[in-house]
Design a protein around this motif. Sequence first.
Motif, PDB file in Angstrom:
ATOM      1  N   ARG A 410       0.832  -1.198   0.000  1.00 57.01           N
ATOM      2  CA  ARG A 410       0.000   0.000   0.000  1.00 57.01           C
ATOM      3  C   ARG A 410       0.872   1.254   0.000  1.00 57.01           C
ATOM      4  O   ARG A 410       0.616   2.226  -0.705  1.00 57.01           O
ATOM      5  N   ALA A 411       1.945   1.217   0.825  1.00 58.29           N
ATOM      6  CA  ALA A 411       2.858   2.365   0.874  1.00 58.29           C
ATOM      7  C   ALA A 411       3.552   2.567  -0.479  1.00 58.29           C
ATOM      8  O   ALA A 411       3.798   3.702  -0.914  1.00 58.29           O
ATOM      9  N   LEU A 412       3.884   1.425  -1.183  1.00 56.53           N
ATOM     10  CA  LEU A 412       4.518   1.515  -2.495  1.00 56.53           C
ATOM     11  C   LEU A 412       3.579   2.165  -3.496  1.00 56.53           C
ATOM     12  O   LEU A 412       3.984   3.042  -4.283  1.00 56.53           O
ATOM     13  N   ARG A 413       2.308   1.765  -3.478  1.00 49.06           N
ATOM     14  CA  ARG A 413       1.349   2.373  -4.404  1.00 49.06           C
ATOM     15  C   ARG A 413       1.192   3.871  -4.130  1.00 49.06           C
ATOM     16  O   ARG A 413       1.107   4.679  -5.048  1.00 49.06           O
ATOM     17  N   GLU A 414       1.161   4.214  -2.821  1.00 52.33           N
ATOM     18  CA  GLU A 414       1.045   5.632  -2.487  1.00 52.33           C
ATOM     19  C   GLU A 414       2.276   6.404  -2.951  1.00 52.33           C
ATOM     20  O   GLU A 414       2.178   7.536  -3.443  1.00 52.33           O
ATOM     21  N   ALA A 415       3.484   5.775  -2.822  1.00 49.80           N
ATOM     22  CA  ALA A 415       4.711   6.443  -3.275  1.00 49.80           C
ATOM     23  C   ALA A 415       4.684   6.643  -4.791  1.00 49.80           C
ATOM     24  O   ALA A 415       5.141   7.670  -5.313  1.00 49.80           O
ATOM     25  N   ARG A 416       4.166   5.635  -5.523  1.00 46.84           N
ATOM     26  CA  ARG A 416       4.073   5.766  -6.976  1.00 46.84           C
ATOM     27  C   ARG A 416       3.124   6.895  -7.366  1.00 46.84           C
ATOM     28  O   ARG A 416       3.375   7.660  -8.301  1.00 46.84           O
ATOM     29  N   ILE A 417       1.996   6.973  -6.584  1.00 49.30           N
ATOM     30  CA  ILE A 417       1.039   8.038  -6.885  1.00 49.30           C
ATOM     31  C   ILE A 417       1.673   9.403  -6.637  1.00 49.30           C
ATOM     32  O   ILE A 417       1.534  10.347  -7.437  1.00 49.30           O
ATOM     33  N   SER A 419       4.863  10.073  -6.702  1.00 51.04           N
ATOM     34  CA  SER A 419       5.902  10.315  -7.693  1.00 51.04           C
ATOM     35  C   SER A 419       5.289  10.771  -9.022  1.00 51.04           C
ATOM     36  O   SER A 419       5.817  11.645  -9.710  1.00 51.04           O
ATOM     37  N   GLU A 420       4.134  10.137  -9.359  1.00 53.23           N
ATOM     38  CA  GLU A 420       3.482  10.547 -10.603  1.00 53.23           C
ATOM     39  C   GLU A 420       2.956  11.981 -10.492  1.00 53.23           C
ATOM     40  O   GLU A 420       2.898  12.716 -11.489  1.00 53.23           O
ATOM     41  N   ALA A 421       2.593  12.373  -9.271  1.00 52.69           N
ATOM     42  CA  ALA A 421       2.041  13.714  -9.092  1.00 52.69           C
ATOM     43  C   ALA A 421       3.109  14.790  -9.263  1.00 52.69           C
ATOM     44  O   ALA A 421       2.819  15.891  -9.712  1.00 52.69           O
ATOM     45  N   ILE A 422       4.372  14.497  -8.836  1.00 54.39           N
ATOM     46  CA  ILE A 422       5.397  15.545  -8.879  1.00 54.39           C
ATOM     47  C   ILE A 422       6.382  15.338 -10.044  1.00 54.39           C
ATOM     48  O   ILE A 422       7.259  16.182 -10.278  1.00 54.39           O
ATOM     49  N   ALA A 423       6.282  14.176 -10.764  1.00 53.80           N
ATOM     50  CA  ALA A 423       7.224  13.915 -11.862  1.00 53.80           C
ATOM     51  C   ALA A 423       6.906  14.812 -13.072  1.00 53.80           C
ATOM     52  O   ALA A 423       5.766  15.263 -13.267  1.00 53.80           O
ATOM     53  N   SER A 424       7.922  15.059 -13.886  1.00 50.90           N
ATOM     54  CA  SER A 424       7.729  15.808 -15.147  1.00 50.90           C
ATOM     55  C   SER A 424       7.048  14.905 -16.178  1.00 50.90           C
ATOM     56  O   SER A 424       7.391  13.728 -16.294  1.00 50.90           O
ATOM     57  N   ARG A 425       6.102  15.463 -16.930  1.00 54.93           N
ATOM     58  CA  ARG A 425       5.335  14.666 -17.884  1.00 54.93           C
ATOM     59  C   ARG A 425       5.737  15.086 -19.305  1.00 54.93           C
ATOM     60  O   ARG A 425       5.687  16.266 -19.651  1.00 54.93           O
ATOM     61  N   LEU A 426       6.117  14.077 -20.082  1.00 57.24           N
ATOM     62  CA  LEU A 426       6.499  14.316 -21.471  1.00 57.24           C
ATOM     63  C   LEU A 426       5.434  13.698 -22.384  1.00 57.24           C
ATOM     64  O   LEU A 426       5.199  12.489 -22.313  1.00 57.24           O
ATOM     65  N   THR A 468      15.749  17.328 -17.863  1.00 56.23           N
ATOM     66  CA  THR A 468      16.082  17.123 -16.443  1.00 56.23           C
ATOM     67  C   THR A 468      14.876  17.539 -15.598  1.00 56.23           C
ATOM     68  O   THR A 468      14.550  18.733 -15.531  1.00 56.23           O
ATOM     69  N   PRO A 469      14.146  16.583 -14.936  1.00 50.55           N
ATOM     70  CA  PRO A 469      12.983  16.945 -14.086  1.00 50.55           C
ATOM     71  C   PRO A 469      13.428  17.818 -12.932  1.00 50.55           C
ATOM     72  O   PRO A 469      14.522  17.671 -12.377  1.00 50.55           O
ATOM     73  N   GLY A 470      12.579  18.743 -12.568  1.00 46.10           N
ATOM     74  CA  GLY A 470      12.897  19.629 -11.447  1.00 46.10           C
ATOM     75  C   GLY A 470      12.007  19.311 -10.227  1.00 46.10           C
ATOM     76  O   GLY A 470      11.355  18.275 -10.156  1.00 46.10           O
ATOM     77  N   GLY A 471      12.004  20.187  -9.231  1.00 48.14           N
ATOM     78  CA  GLY A 471      11.179  19.988  -8.016  1.00 48.14           C
ATOM     79  C   GLY A 471      12.040  19.664  -6.814  1.00 48.14           C
ATOM     80  O   GLY A 471      12.985  18.876  -6.900  1.00 48.14           O
ATOM     81  N   ASP A 472      11.717  20.292  -5.672  1.00 54.63           N
ATOM     82  CA  ASP A 472      12.515  20.080  -4.466  1.00 54.63           C
ATOM     83  C   ASP A 472      12.387  18.674  -3.916  1.00 54.63           C
ATOM     84  O   ASP A 472      13.313  18.134  -3.318  1.00 54.63           O
ATOM     85  N   GLN A 473      11.185  18.055  -4.050  1.00 57.38           N
ATOM     86  CA  GLN A 473      10.950  16.749  -3.433  1.00 57.38           C
ATOM     87  C   GLN A 473      11.204  15.594  -4.387  1.00 57.38           C
ATOM     88  O   GLN A 473      10.980  14.442  -4.024  1.00 57.38           O
ATOM     89  N   LEU A 474      11.662  15.863  -5.602  1.00 54.45           N
ATOM     90  CA  LEU A 474      11.780  14.795  -6.590  1.00 54.45           C
ATOM     91  C   LEU A 474      12.810  13.761  -6.179  1.00 54.45           C
ATOM     92  O   LEU A 474      12.571  12.550  -6.249  1.00 54.45           O
ATOM     93  N   ALA A 475      13.981  14.216  -5.715  1.00 53.61           N
ATOM     94  CA  ALA A 475      15.032  13.254  -5.329  1.00 53.61           C
ATOM     95  C   ALA A 475      14.581  12.389  -4.163  1.00 53.61           C
ATOM     96  O   ALA A 475      14.771  11.161  -4.164  1.00 53.61           O
ATOM     97  N   ASP A 476      13.968  13.043  -3.178  1.00 46.83           N
ATOM     98  CA  ASP A 476      13.489  12.250  -2.024  1.00 46.83           C
ATOM     99  C   ASP A 476      12.426  11.269  -2.471  1.00 46.83           C
ATOM    100  O   ASP A 476      12.409  10.107  -2.025  1.00 46.83           O
ATOM    101  N   THR A 477      11.513  11.709  -3.308  1.00 52.87           N
ATOM    102  CA  THR A 477      10.450  10.810  -3.775  1.00 52.87           C
ATOM    103  C   THR A 477      11.030   9.636  -4.550  1.00 52.87           C
ATOM    104  O   THR A 477      10.589   8.486  -4.423  1.00 52.87           O
ATOM    105  N   ARG A 478      12.038   9.927  -5.395  1.00 48.45           N
ATOM    106  CA  ARG A 478      12.665   8.850  -6.168  1.00 48.45           C
ATOM    107  C   ARG A 478      13.336   7.839  -5.249  1.00 48.45           C
ATOM    108  O   ARG A 478      13.212   6.626  -5.441  1.00 48.45           O
ATOM    109  N   ARG A 479      14.053   8.338  -4.239  1.00 48.13           N
ATOM    110  CA  ARG A 479      14.717   7.405  -3.309  1.00 48.13           C
ATOM    111  C   ARG A 479      13.684   6.601  -2.513  1.00 48.13           C
ATOM    112  O   ARG A 479      13.839   5.386  -2.312  1.00 48.13           O
TER     113      ARG A 479
END
Length: 881
Positions: A410-417, A419-426, A468-479
């Motif tokens: 459940r935590a993994l699905r929430e993390a994916r959600i 990450s999708e919310a703050i990730a750059s969309r191409l 290069t995706p930006g955002g302050d929380q992107l690195a933390d979210t990726r990790r």
Amino acid sequence: MKLQRLRVEQVRQFRAPFVLNDLNPGLNLIHGPNESGKSTLVRAIRAAFFERYRSKSVQDLCPWGDSSAAPTVELEFEHQGTQWRLIKSFLKRTRCDLTIGGDSFSEDEAEERVAELLGYEYSKKGGSKAAHWGIPGLLWVEQGTGQDIEQAVEHAGDHLQSALNTLVGEVASSGGDAVIDKVTAERGALLTRTGQPTGEYRQLGEAREGYQEAVNDLESRVAQYQQQVDRLQAVTQEFQKHQQERPWDKAQTSLEEAQARLAGIQQLEQQQQRELETLGHLEQQHELTAQNLAQMKRAGEQLAERREALEMAEQRLRTTESQSNTVTGELVAATEAYNAAARQLTAARAQDQRARLVREKEQAAQRKQTLSEQLEKARTYQVQLNEALKQSQENRIDVEAVAELKRSDRALREARIRSEAIASRLSWALEPGVLASLDDHPITGDGAEQLLDRARLRIAGVGTFDITPGGDQLADTRRTLAEREQSVQAQLDKLSVPSPEDAEERKARFEAAEQRRMHAEDLLRSVAPSGIEVLGVAQAEAASELEALEKRLGTAPEVVKANVPALAEAEVEFSRAESRLKAAERAEREYQTLLLTRRQARDNAHSEWHRLDREFQSNEHQKKLAGLEERFGALSAEKREKAGRVERRKEQIRQARPDILRQDIDRFEKTIQHLHDTQVAREREMREIKVRLEAWGAEGLEEQLSEARVGLEQCNRRYQELSRRARALDLLLSLLVDQRQALTRRLQAPLQKHLDHYVSLLFPEARLEVDEQLQPGRFSRGRELGHVGELSFGAREQMGLISRLAYADLLLEADRPTLIMLDDTLVHSDQSRLDAMKRILFDAARRHQILLFTCHPEKWQDLGVAPVDIEHLKKSPPTLA
């Protein structure tokens, strides 16, 4: 909130499933005798809501003597048109499932949903306590606690305050709180909350008391000093006077005179004692001679008496000898009857023994058949158990690990959600024939991609783009996403399953196999509680016992005599014959004893008569009689002469009064001792007073008294200053608090409205007020005024229930769920108050669901609802879920 159905299983005395359903949305009267399970049902409801499903502190729910049980509680209720269903199992099979309409929740999430609905919280460690119960702890009254409401209101205070704010909003500003706090702090430096001095004020009060005590003590000691000076002068004068007069010498002379007179009287007393001893000897000789003389004169009378005794003894002997034939005949008849009854008893016992062997054989055959059938069932159940164990072993999985995997997934699905919310969309839309690639992966047509890392877009004939995706929380979210993916994969590897869904399916198969295993174990225990081997041994023993009984029956003698009575009848007849024989033997022994006794009495009477006759006729007897008469006369004369001398000396001693002389001697001796002791005491007192006066003079008592009076005056001035300041601050704080309470009463108005409604039904023209913490406080009725805690026990119980109903009305008005549970409440109410409380409960049931548990249904017959009998429900089969 309306509770509709309750089902419990393996909860205390409810080992088998027990269902309480079809509950009314209003008033429900549930009754049963003591130990029928009312408190158990209340405890089950509390456990379902308050206790964590994995808590180990609910051992009291287990049936008595069964530590392997898994207590289960199932509740169905409705709230705002939605159906809720909660199932909780504790201890051996922990489980929590919640269904809300079409949505399902489990474990911790299910528990938190219910706690949020009802307004309570769970204990972070150990069992649930009253501090965690919130609103249910206020509305659910346990047996014997109806009068204790203060703590329940305190624990539910936040929820009640929230409900009030929902209705009227915040009306009490904090602008005046700073002033009140300042005045309170200033007052607190001088007075405690109860108005007692503190700080410097208290220290000055204590110092003032100390100075006052010192002044009083010094004044007392100065007065004592002056008294001691006067006392020394008086004692000195008395001492000198007695030294000159010497009154003890006069008392000594009187003592010696009295001792001389007493010595003369004591000589007379000694002579009198000797004369009395001689007179006593004469009286003894005189009495003995008189007895001997009278005895010899009675010899003729005794001779006639002995002759009459001899004739009577001979007559009794002849009467006894004539009864011999009767006694002997009864003994012979009783012996013959005893022998006949003994023969009948032997035959009856043989006949009864054979009948008993026949019955034991039939019972043994039945027991053998029963054990054989149980053994066959046990073998069948053992096969089922082995199959269930095999399936359980094949699908065994760590349930806690599966739950942890589920939470991690459940935590993994929430993390994916996230990450999708703050990730750059191409996104792209390529013309036909255009060649492009993203990170060396071809792309064509229309599409989109979420980018968490740096990516390279290459378009043939155009060039290369670095994104290069930006955002302050992107690195933390990726990790975080990577860590949770690794955690889920590690847990999958540990459980040896490819996916969380497979783990859930394996867990379901494992739990189903465990259910079948436990069911097979229960069936096996029902027919073979000690095991198949023990059951087989019992069956073999039953077969051996049957074979042995058949052999004993074959060797048992058969009774062929006719008219053989029953064993009980034969035993009664034998007992009767035995009693008759014993009575005849006892009568024969008593007869022989009586015969010997009377013969001996006849012989003794004859011997005594013959002896007396021989003595009375002899010359020696006559001479002895004459000598005794002469000696009796001489002793009488000497006795009279001695008695006269003793009486004259007795009168002489009486007139001298030796007892008074002894008293005089004792009085003079004590007087001499007292005079000497008093003079010695005067001398000792003179020395002690002189020493004490010298010591007090060296201390300077007058100077100390003057200094103490100065210190007392200074302390008094400062104490009066602080006293005026304390009274002023106390008055100011009282005025500020009264103003603050006027604002607070606006907040309390909705709750006060409901309280007034219920109180007026019980006590017309009465009023119960609540304080700032929403606690029941002041109670007034006419001119009577006091605190609710000062009422009688029964009245406090009634006020406690009324307050709870008012809180429930407040919560309902704020759109909060309510359920009222009362366990044996109002047991201390008289009949008139109980009737009024019934009216109040009936009125409250129009707005709330009330569950009333009682062991006195006769007191609630006029409540207007059909009672539910727990004992009757126990005998009915449980309703299937």
